[in-house]
Write an enzyme that holds these catalytic residues in place. Structure first.
Site, PDB file in Angstrom:
ATOM      1  N   ASP A  61       0.848  -1.189   0.000  1.00  0.00           N
ATOM      2  CA  ASP A  61       0.000   0.000   0.000  1.00  0.00           C
ATOM      3  C   ASP A  61       0.889   1.248   0.000  1.00  0.00           C
ATOM      4  OD1 ASP A  61      -3.218   0.526   0.965  1.00  0.00           O
ATOM      5  OD2 ASP A  61      -1.813   2.208   1.098  1.00  0.00           O
ATOM      6  N   VAL A 117     -11.199   2.688  -3.758  1.00  0.00           N
ATOM      7  CA  VAL A 117     -10.839   2.207  -5.095  1.00  0.00           C
ATOM      8  C   VAL A 117     -11.814   1.103  -5.500  1.00  0.00           C
ATOM      9  CG1 VAL A 117      -9.037   1.179  -6.531  1.00  0.00           C
ATOM     10  CG2 VAL A 117      -8.403   2.763  -4.680  1.00  0.00           C
ATOM     11  N   HIS A 142     -10.196  -5.435  -3.538  1.00  0.00           N
ATOM     12  CA  HIS A 142      -8.861  -5.639  -2.951  1.00  0.00           C
ATOM     13  C   HIS A 142      -9.005  -6.040  -1.502  1.00  0.00           C
ATOM     14  CE1 HIS A 142     -10.006  -1.391  -2.612  1.00  0.00           C
ATOM     15  NE2 HIS A 142      -9.357  -1.358  -1.464  1.00  0.00           N
TER      16      HIS A 142
END
Ligand code: AMP
Length: 126
Positions: free
Chosen positions: A35, A106, A110
């Site tokens: 990240d 986003v 994920h």
């Protein structure tokens, strides 16, 4: 309502090689990278290569090969980063923020794998 995938999201652009990433693991169906704003000493994002918006989209529509690849990749990342109790690690947290209430920024599915420090309570008290 069907899931609408925006192929201009930042993780789609990473998958197309338009934006660099700090890769941790690549497999046939999965990419994992650090990240950019880590919230713990270990903060890895794991994404499928396929166009899935969120966890339930992936769980409902991904092929068995994609799902197995993704799940096994998470195990490998836990091993590689040393957070898995099976490898003597002190544990970790897996998070899949989803939609508005889950505060997902986003819109490409994920998992966050967070570890390397005591993470505290799962949610702040409201
Ligand atoms: P979420 O709020 O669950 O959608 O989390 C999105 C995560 O993506 C955040 O933790 C961001 O720090 C991370 N992120 C955004 N852009 C990038 C990037 N280019 N490379 C790596 N991580 C990113």
């Amino acid at each position: 309502m069907p899931y609408a995938y925006d192929d201009q999201n930042i993780f789609a652009r990473i998958l197309r090689g338009e934006i660099p990433n700090d890769t941790v693991l690549e497999t046939e169906h999965t990419l994992a990278f650090n990240d950019i704003q880590p919230q713990a000493p270990v903060h890895v994002l794991v994404i499928p290569r396929g166009p899935y918006v969120c966890y339930d989209h992936f769980a409902a529509e991904a092929s068995e090969a994609e799902i197995v690849d993704f799940v096994r990749a998470t195990a490998e990342i836990c091993r590689m980063t040393g957070v898995g109790p099976g490898d003597g690690g002190d544990g970790y947290r897996v998070v899949a923020n989803t939609g508005k209430n889950g505060v997902q920024d986003v819109p490409h599915f994920h998992l966050h794998i967070l570890g390397g420090r005591l993470l505290g309570p799962m949610l702040p008290k409201t």
